[in-house]
Design a protein around this motif. Structure first.
Motif, PDB file in Angstrom:
ATOM      1  N   VAL A  54      45.237  37.553  30.376  1.00 22.42           N
ATOM      2  CA  VAL A  54      45.754  36.869  31.275  1.00 22.42           C
ATOM      3  C   VAL A  54      46.149  37.992  32.197  1.00 22.42           C
ATOM      4  O   VAL A  54      46.799  38.911  31.915  1.00 22.42           O
ATOM      5  N   ILE A  55      45.158  38.196  33.266  1.00 18.87           N
ATOM      6  CA  ILE A  55      45.638  39.345  34.438  1.00 18.87           C
ATOM      7  C   ILE A  55      46.020  38.919  35.671  1.00 18.87           C
ATOM      8  O   ILE A  55      45.472  37.808  36.191  1.00 18.87           O
ATOM      9  N   GLY A  56      46.738  39.404  36.433  1.00 23.59           N
ATOM     10  CA  GLY A  56      46.891  39.228  38.214  1.00 23.59           C
ATOM     11  C   GLY A  56      45.689  39.826  38.728  1.00 23.59           C
ATOM     12  O   GLY A  56      45.071  40.948  38.358  1.00 23.59           O
ATOM     13  N   PHE A  57      45.269  39.086  39.736  1.00 23.22           N
ATOM     14  CA  PHE A  57      44.027  39.740  40.451  1.00 23.22           C
ATOM     15  C   PHE A  57      44.211  39.367  42.104  1.00 23.22           C
ATOM     16  O   PHE A  57      44.875  38.478  42.363  1.00 23.22           O
ATOM     17  N   ASP A  58      43.893  40.336  42.656  1.00 21.63           N
ATOM     18  CA  ASP A  58      43.702  40.264  44.111  1.00 21.63           C
ATOM     19  C   ASP A  58      42.595  40.967  44.695  1.00 21.63           C
ATOM     20  O   ASP A  58      41.971  41.842  44.145  1.00 21.63           O
ATOM     21  N   CYS A  59      42.231  40.769  45.871  1.00 17.86           N
ATOM     22  CA  CYS A  59      41.057  41.903  46.465  1.00 17.86           C
ATOM     23  C   CYS A  59      41.751  42.084  47.902  1.00 17.86           C
ATOM     24  O   CYS A  59      42.416  41.385  48.577  1.00 17.86           O
ATOM     25  N   GLU A  60      41.449  43.399  48.281  1.00 17.20           N
ATOM     26  CA  GLU A  60      41.875  43.715  49.909  1.00 17.20           C
ATOM     27  C   GLU A  60      40.544  44.277  50.282  1.00 17.20           C
ATOM     28  O   GLU A  60      39.490  44.722  49.722  1.00 17.20           O
ATOM     29  N   GLY A  61      40.465  44.021  51.585  1.00 18.10           N
ATOM     30  CA  GLY A  61      39.114  44.390  52.774  1.00 18.10           C
ATOM     31  C   GLY A  61      39.328  44.450  54.040  1.00 18.10           C
ATOM     32  O   GLY A  61      40.376  44.208  54.291  1.00 18.10           O
ATOM     33  N   PRO A  78      49.981  43.482  31.526  1.00 17.23           N
ATOM     34  CA  PRO A  78      51.563  43.768  31.357  1.00 17.23           C
ATOM     35  C   PRO A  78      52.016  45.046  31.454  1.00 17.23           C
ATOM     36  O   PRO A  78      53.121  45.222  31.450  1.00 17.23           O
ATOM     37  N   ASN A  79      50.894  46.043  30.930  1.00 19.53           N
ATOM     38  CA  ASN A  79      51.414  47.479  30.736  1.00 19.53           C
ATOM     39  C   ASN A  79      50.632  48.485  31.834  1.00 19.53           C
ATOM     40  O   ASN A  79      50.885  49.689  31.807  1.00 19.53           O
ATOM     41  N   ALA A  80      50.056  47.913  32.778  1.00 16.37           N
ATOM     42  CA  ALA A  80      49.541  48.770  33.638  1.00 16.37           C
ATOM     43  C   ALA A  80      49.005  48.079  34.966  1.00 16.37           C
ATOM     44  O   ALA A  80      48.488  46.737  34.919  1.00 16.37           O
ATOM     45  N   ILE A  81      48.864  48.761  35.996  1.00 18.34           N
ATOM     46  CA  ILE A  81      47.965  48.117  37.036  1.00 18.34           C
ATOM     47  C   ILE A  81      46.850  49.103  37.555  1.00 18.34           C
ATOM     48  O   ILE A  81      46.904  50.297  37.649  1.00 18.34           O
ATOM     49  N   TYR A  82      45.635  48.405  37.638  1.00 21.01           N
ATOM     50  CA  TYR A  82      44.495  49.092  37.976  1.00 21.01           C
ATOM     51  C   TYR A  82      43.956  48.847  39.453  1.00 21.01           C
ATOM     52  O   TYR A  82      43.997  47.436  39.748  1.00 21.01           O
ATOM     53  N   LEU A  83      43.886  49.859  40.204  1.00 20.05           N
ATOM     54  CA  LEU A  83      43.352  49.444  41.412  1.00 20.05           C
ATOM     55  C   LEU A  83      41.966  50.068  41.434  1.00 20.05           C
ATOM     56  O   LEU A  83      41.588  51.170  41.578  1.00 20.05           O
ATOM     57  N   VAL A  84      41.068  49.095  41.680  1.00 19.03           N
ATOM     58  CA  VAL A  84      39.447  49.318  41.599  1.00 19.03           C
ATOM     59  C   VAL A  84      39.152  49.735  42.963  1.00 19.03           C
ATOM     60  O   VAL A  84      39.029  48.994  43.743  1.00 19.03           O
ATOM     61  N   SER A 104      35.332  33.274  30.935  1.00 18.92           N
ATOM     62  CA  SER A 104      36.347  32.142  30.550  1.00 18.92           C
ATOM     63  C   SER A 104      37.027  32.652  29.677  1.00 18.92           C
ATOM     64  O   SER A 104      38.233  32.121  29.325  1.00 18.92           O
ATOM     65  N   TYR A 105      36.890  33.885  28.957  1.00 18.25           N
ATOM     66  CA  TYR A 105      37.977  34.394  28.152  1.00 18.25           C
ATOM     67  C   TYR A 105      39.164  35.257  28.887  1.00 18.25           C
ATOM     68  O   TYR A 105      40.007  35.735  28.354  1.00 18.25           O
ATOM     69  N   ILE A 106      38.802  35.455  30.199  1.00 11.61           N
ATOM     70  CA  ILE A 106      39.859  36.255  30.997  1.00 11.61           C
ATOM     71  C   ILE A 106      40.274  35.321  32.185  1.00 11.61           C
ATOM     72  O   ILE A 106      39.502  34.978  32.961  1.00 11.61           O
ATOM     73  N   THR A 107      41.576  34.985  32.133  1.00  7.68           N
ATOM     74  CA  THR A 107      42.307  34.283  33.230  1.00  7.68           C
ATOM     75  C   THR A 107      42.784  35.072  34.205  1.00  7.68           C
ATOM     76  O   THR A 107      43.342  36.098  34.210  1.00  7.68           O
ATOM     77  N   LYS A 108      42.296  34.689  35.494  1.00 12.98           N
ATOM     78  CA  LYS A 108      42.676  35.668  36.607  1.00 12.98           C
ATOM     79  C   LYS A 108      43.675  34.935  37.460  1.00 12.98           C
ATOM     80  O   LYS A 108      43.399  33.734  38.002  1.00 12.98           O
ATOM     81  N   VAL A 109      44.949  35.537  37.444  1.00 10.61           N
ATOM     82  CA  VAL A 109      45.934  34.779  38.214  1.00 10.61           C
ATOM     83  C   VAL A 109      46.003  35.340  39.670  1.00 10.61           C
ATOM     84  O   VAL A 109      46.158  36.599  39.842  1.00 10.61           O
ATOM     85  N   ILE A 110      45.622  34.604  40.682  1.00 13.36           N
ATOM     86  CA  ILE A 110      45.705  34.910  42.083  1.00 13.36           C
ATOM     87  C   ILE A 110      46.469  33.993  43.055  1.00 13.36           C
ATOM     88  O   ILE A 110      46.392  32.811  42.679  1.00 13.36           O
ATOM     89  N   HIS A 111      46.774  34.498  44.164  1.00 15.31           N
ATOM     90  CA  HIS A 111      47.430  33.619  45.152  1.00 15.31           C
ATOM     91  C   HIS A 111      46.139  33.256  46.225  1.00 15.31           C
ATOM     92  O   HIS A 111      45.860  34.275  47.107  1.00 15.31           O
ATOM     93  N   ASP A 112      45.638  32.125  46.228  1.00 14.26           N
ATOM     94  CA  ASP A 112      44.618  31.819  47.171  1.00 14.26           C
ATOM     95  C   ASP A 112      43.339  32.690  47.316  1.00 14.26           C
ATOM     96  O   ASP A 112      42.953  33.706  47.810  1.00 14.26           O
ATOM     97  N   CYS A 113      42.639  31.828  46.286  1.00  5.88           N
ATOM     98  CA  CYS A 113      41.135  32.763  45.977  1.00  5.88           C
ATOM     99  C   CYS A 113      39.986  32.370  46.824  1.00  5.88           C
ATOM    100  O   CYS A 113      38.915  33.004  46.549  1.00  5.88           O
TER     101      CYS A 113
END
Length: 339
Positions: A54-61, A78-84, A104-113
């Motif tokens: 389960v990870i937090g996810f967002d995009c900027e552009g 939980p232990n790091a943030i990655y800015l791709v 399906s194995y990675i839950t992406k938690v996002i605000h307004d996808c």
């Protein structure tokens, strides 16, 4: 820019119900600027049922949508943030993330996808899947508490963080970034990333895992199913194709426990209505009077493509009967001005 800086991230199991407005009390984790796939965790690059995440996810552009430019994808672990960094890492880096974003194995938690999904789909062919949209979850929690669905749109991320149940903090820096974006829409395209850009990008995801766990505690089984279905439909919302989403992941099925308990919710759907060019104003009405009346007459969500597009289309999401009712009300407004 290769240095990892640090930020504070709340860890839900240890946070209890306390407010999160004192960063000094929170664990410090590194922020990694990612320009090559090898810098990302192996379990993210190669999703597996043995290592669900389960990870937090967002995009900027720059004007993030189908025609804009995706600049950064933020991943909160939980232990790091990655800015791709999609600018320096280019298309190959984003493509390396495709299995995880579609998994399906990675839950992406996002605000307004919705816009994030649109940008990923049209720019990189990625079908964002298995999201928990905190905007939808908040609405479902309010529905459980007996409140009507919000008619003027969902809660903003700033307002969500301000709610004592989900953080109780003031995210004033968000306003600062909005000013920069209005002054210069290319803000997120510049390199190297400034300290402000790094901090702002990390701030948009560092609370998401905490919020996720708090929301899961408040959602009943019926709402959890609705959350999964609406998240899937939101990911599709602006990603119109010619095969009715046949190549997208299927909608989640109703749990057997709800069926057995005679609590099976009504099927939900996404409807896309074409509006004759120049006629959208008839649906919206003066000062929004028409669309407000339509929303009050049904329990479906009505979304416009706005100036980002797709133009001349209305998107309706919700239970099938409510969506059909919304369609009829919208067509009625159009016919009233034609005849």
């Amino acid at each position: 820019m290769a240095f990892p800086t640090k930020t504070h991230i709340p860890l839900a199991p240890d946070s209890g119900d306390k407010f999160l407005d004192n960063d000094t009390c929170l664990p410090s984790v590194p922020i990694h600027i990612v320009t090559h796939a090898s810098q990302l965790p192996e379990e993210f690059l190669h999703p597996s049922p043995e290592k669900e995440l389960v990870i937090g996810f967002d995009c900027e552009g720059a004007d993030l949508c189908r025609q804009g430019t995706l600049c950064i994808m933020q991943l909160a672990f939980p232990n790091a943030i990655y800015l791709v960094d999609a600018i320096q890492g280019e298309e190959s880096l984003v493509e390396a993330c495709k299995p995880a974003l579609e998994s399906s194995y990675i839950t992406k938690v996002i605000h307004d996808c919705k816009r994030d999904s649109e940008a990923l789909y049209f720019q990189f062919g990625i079908k964002l899947h298995n999201v928990v949209d905190t905007q939808i979850a908040y609405s479902l929690i309010k529905e459980q508490e007996g409140q009507k669905r919000l008619q003027d749109g969902h809660i903003s991320f700033v307002d969500l963080l301000a709610d004592p149940k989900f953080g109780g903090i003031s995210y004033v820096e968000k306003g600062e970034i909005r000013i920069f974006l209005r002054q210069d829409p290319k803000f997120w395209t510049y390199r190297p990333l400034s300290e402000l850009m790094i901090r702002a990008a990390a701030d948009d995801v560092r609370f998401l895992l905490f919020i996720y766990h708090k929301m899961m505690e408040n959602l009943n089984q019926r709402s959890l199913w609705c959350l999964a279905v609406r998240g899937t439909l939101y990911c599709r919302c602006f990603c119109i194709n010619n095969n009715n989403f046949a190549d997208w992941p299927a909608l989640p099925t109703v749990p057997e426990t709800l069926i057995a308990g005679n609590q099976a919710p009504e099927e939900e759907t996404l409807s896309v209505l074409d509006v004759p060019p120049g006629k959208m104003g008839y649906i919206i009405g003066r000062r929004g009077a028409n669309i407000l009346a339509i929303k009050e007459g049904c329990s479906a969500e009505i979304i416009f493509g706005s100036n980002k597009g797709p133009p001349d289309k209305v998107f309706i999401i919700g239970p099938v009967r409510q969506v059909r009712k919304a369609e009829a009300l919208i067509r009625g407004k159009l016919q009233h001005h034609y005849y």
